[in-house]
Scaffold this motif. Structure first.
Motif: not given
Ligand code: DAH
Length: 337
Positions: A280-284, A246-250, A304-307, A206-210, A167-169, A172-174
């Motif tokens: 976009l969404g982002a965080g530490m 709020y995002f659970p992973f940041t 991290a960020f997700g566009v 489409h998303q791009m994760e950073g 449901t999200q890129t 790919g971080q993990i």
């Protein structure tokens, strides 16, 4: 005509020939069923027996000689015919012709390439992660345990209880952190899937994760990276702002807006009169995510960020229905060369 007269006459005729059709006629005249030489051969039977061998030989010698000459002539005429046809078909390479339609990348791909260009230019690697994922990579490792309410934020297509379409890129971080040791800098572009369908949502998008992991990475670094990105995509005068989210992973998490590239903040249709556009969404990166991947959260930090690439494309190209980008109508696509 005696034999030597026939010879002289034939040599002259062969010499003067200049078409394949005339040659065929001459061959019939000489060698055909009622031809001159055929007639002479037939006449042999009326000669006294002692003259037959000599006369027969002479007629046959002439026949062989003339046939050889005809064959030679035939080749020559054939070559001339080819030459003539080549010379008469002059090709004019400068002549005007209608333009061929040349294709171009789909608008979403153009946006993906442009974003990639920015991040790769700033030292990020491009990482490819699977579209079919396990629950672990898409949720649990991103600090979304089973029964966590954050699962409701994303309507998931499950294949089995444990396997799903990502449901999200962010997955790919993990995968990256499990595989490589920090420092890390990566983007992960790709397709994602959600059971969602209206004029701004498509079940496939489409998303791009950073992701950046290093010692001493701070929220300021995140802001700097995203500001550079926003200016690159939307123009040098673009400003960004962070809103808490709020995002659970940041932790902390932010939503990022850019100042409207269309009205520069005064309010218009593109920014729905707010002067800002959410991009976009982002965080530490959450400590729990880091330690789950074997990275010491006291030593390393990251952002991290997700566009959403479809969203950026729709904003940049002023497209109001996401379905238009899936229909592959060339009249539509050609508007975005
Ligand atoms: N994965 C989030 C989504 O699909 C987007 C996102 C938000 C990605 C914050 C991130 C992040 O990496 O830090 O809505």
């Amino acid at each position: 005509m005696n034999l030597s007269e026939i010879r002289i006459d034939s040599l002259k005729k062969i010499e003067e020939l200049n078409s394949e059709r005339d040659l065929a006629a001459l061959k019939t005249y000489l060698f055909g069923k009622t031809g001159v030489l055929t007639g002479l051969m037939k006449g042999l039977k009326d000669l006294p027996p002692e003259q037959k061998p000599q006369a027969g030989k002479e007629i046959n010698d002439l026949r062989v000689e003339l046939m050889g000459l005809c064959e030679q002539k035939e080749k020559e005429l054939h070559r001339m015919a080819i030459e003539q046809s080549i010379n008469s078909q002059v090709i004019d390479l400068t002549i005007d012709r209608p333009d061929h339609a040349i294709g171009h990348a789909h608008p979403i791909n153009q946006v993906r390439r442009r974003l990639t260009e920015y991040f790769v230019g700033n030292g990020y690697i491009v990482y490819d992660s699977p579209e079919i994922e396990t629950d672990y990579y898409n949720f649990q490792a991103l600090n979304v345990p089973p029964d966590h309410p954050a699962r409701d934020m994303q309507d998931t297509f499950f294949i089995t209880d444990n396997i799903l379409l990502r449901t999200q890129t962010s997955s790919g971080q993990i995968r990256l952190m499990e595989k490589y040791k920090p420092p890390l800098k990566m983007i992960c572009p790709g397709r994602v899937f959600r059971n969602d369908d209206d004029s701004t949502h498509s079940p496939v998008f489409h998303q791009m994760e950073g992701l950046v992991i290093d010692k001493n990475v701070t929220l300021c670094d995140l802001k700097g990276a995203l500001e550079g990105f926003a200016k690159f995509i939307f123009g040098e005068e673009t400003r960004i702002r962070f809103r808490p989210s709020y995002f659970p992973f940041t932790e902390p998490s932010v939503e990022v807006d850019v100042s409207c590239f269309n009205c520069h903040g005064s309010g218009c249709r593109v920014c729905k009169n707010t002067g800002w556009i959410e991009i976009l969404g982002a965080g530490m990166v959450n400590r729990r995510v880091l330690s789950g991947c074997g990275i010491d959260p006291d030593e390393y930090h990251g952002f991290a960020f997700g566009v959403g690439l479809d969203r950026i494309t729709m904003i940049l190209c002023a497209i109001n229905d996401i379905k238009l980008m899936w229909e592959n109508d060339v009249r539509f696509l050609h508007m975005f060369k």
